[in-house]
Enzyme design. Structure first.
Site, PDB file in Angstrom:
ATOM      1  N   ASP D  22       0.851  -1.191   0.000  1.00 28.57           N
ATOM      2  CA  ASP D  22       0.000   0.000   0.000  1.00 28.57           C
ATOM      3  C   ASP D  22       0.891   1.247   0.000  1.00 28.57           C
ATOM      4  O   ASP D  22       2.114   1.133  -0.113  1.00 28.57           O
ATOM      5  CB  ASP D  22      -0.971  -0.020   1.191  1.00 28.57           C
ATOM      6  CG  ASP D  22      -0.263  -0.036   2.547  1.00 28.57           C
ATOM      7  OD1 ASP D  22       0.850   0.524   2.683  1.00 28.57           O
ATOM      8  OD2 ASP D  22      -0.831  -0.612   3.481  1.00 28.57           O
ATOM      9  N   ALA D  23       0.274   2.411   0.111  1.00 28.19           N
ATOM     10  CA  ALA D  23       1.007   3.662  -0.049  1.00 28.19           C
ATOM     11  C   ALA D  23       2.038   3.907   1.064  1.00 28.19           C
ATOM     12  O   ALA D  23       2.826   4.849   0.973  1.00 28.19           O
ATOM     13  CB  ALA D  23       0.046   4.845  -0.146  1.00 28.19           C
TER      14      ALA D  23
END
Lengths: 155, 155, 155, 155
Positions: D22-23
């Site tokens: 994810d980010a």
């Protein structure tokens, strides 16, 4: 705009989608933990926080991203089969867990009866050094506001 | 309860969640096609159909499941980076595609500007024989109602 | 260690897992596009590249991440039902698409017959400014090596 | 063809893919539980079972599907950040849990050190009535074979 009624951000809803199921015809288990994380995100938002205050937004981040909140533990229990189109209620119970940590319990109900339960535990770390640190102030405010008016309770 | 205002079931919203992103900090591409399918499901529901009229619900199905609507083609275009917390508007354009088929185009906008586009094409098949068949009547009603009042339009 | 036999990195395998299916008993469509991206990653790796040369690895990145390769288009076709446990062969066809772009077609076969097809198109951009730029040299090498010995071909 | 060396089906590998992150630049938590389920499926297969002996394959099932093995509990612990391209070793520890139940613990290692841990607990039920029943014989054989030669051990 900060809400001051915890019911507004601790009592959510979700409708089960076809892609959440598997060939046994019911929820494929790990999606429930995805729902728990998404419910936490929705709760922060309904309380009044911006996603960009809490979550990294990548290389275009204008200010350095200081505190990450990685998941250190999660678990889930499955009580009854969950099917496409089911309308679920989600009750959240956020709690601090010592310095620099917190967890969110999520109870999933259908027509008032429990169908599943999830828990995600996070730890605050410095995003650069990955050493433990204090919770971001905005998360602390959400945690405190989430316990106000409700008194001690359990799922 | 059938709605008769297509705006209610062809104009939807979605908030991007952290788990939809990847380490580049923006939407990981294939989730957009998941969103398209979920938007279609939400549209049927807001129009007034039950999920169990359209989607199989597994071994506990009381009546035999007659017509499946497998995806035969999908595509997506990505115009601008999409980030955690983005509030997206979704405009749906459903259309028949010959006998026994239909497609749904989905345009994703943020603040009025286009950020992405998706399309899913389905074919009706007999769930037992897997041979092509007519669209279920309820899907036909939704397709017709979706074009009423709107006139021909394009995304 | 760079391989010089494209068959080693353009001919891959995948076994379908239970969580890839939905309540209709077969592959839920968008996972095929996840498989395409994962096959591309596996291909780079089998060719001899490191993931950290191509993909961002977040805040702990020691050197700045220069070139991102976002997906600008994807599509997929579904020919035959795909079920849990199916052993699939994946044939990749990478190609440059003008300056600073490339695409990878993926053909999925079972027992020699086609069951599905996917395509992902990427564009190189400067990770800071998000302006278009040249492909990273290592991607160019992989693209060239992927066409050597094979001659022009199509899926 | 049944293997008789548990190392072959209890010691697996997995490479982390970009879409698993994810980010924040690392594994998005719930994918680890997907990996646990997929590792269990791979283990059954390497032991010598067919997917269609264990998992439902939908409406085209030729013989009725008798025993479902729903997940009733799962949990995971995350010790160190997991990044795109990481080569992980997975050590499985399957165990019976009373009549009609079993669990599989999965330890994830990188370079010999622990990075994560997962557990999935299943219960056997009659697929039609959803009442508890005995484990399928093939699962019992896999459970027994998995403890032979290894003696009591723990992850």
């Amino acid at each position: 705009m900060i809400s001051n009624n915890p019911e507004q951000w601790l009592h959510l809803e979700r409708i089960v989608r076809f892609g959440d199921t598997d060939a046994a015809g019911v929820l494929h288990f790990h999606h429930l933990l995805r729902w728990c994380h998404e419910a936490w995100e929705e709760s922060l938002e309904k309380y009044g926080l911006n996603s960009s205050d809490i979550f990294p937004i990548g290389f275009q981040q204008q200010e350095p991203f200081l505190v990450a909140l990685p998941v250190v533990h999660c678990e889930a229990d499955f009580r009854l089969p969950i099917k496409t189109g089911d309308h679920l209620e989600i009750l959240l119970l956020p709690e601090k867990t010592g310095t620099g940590g917190f967890q969110v319990q999520s109870k999933f109900q259908r027509g008032g009866g429990d169908v599943g339960f999830g828990l995600i535990r996070h730890l605050a770390i410095n995003a650069q050094t990955r050493e433990r640190c204090d919770l971001p102030e905005k998360i602390q405010l959400w945690l405190e506001a989430s316990s106000v008016n409700l008194g001690p309770r359990s799922l």
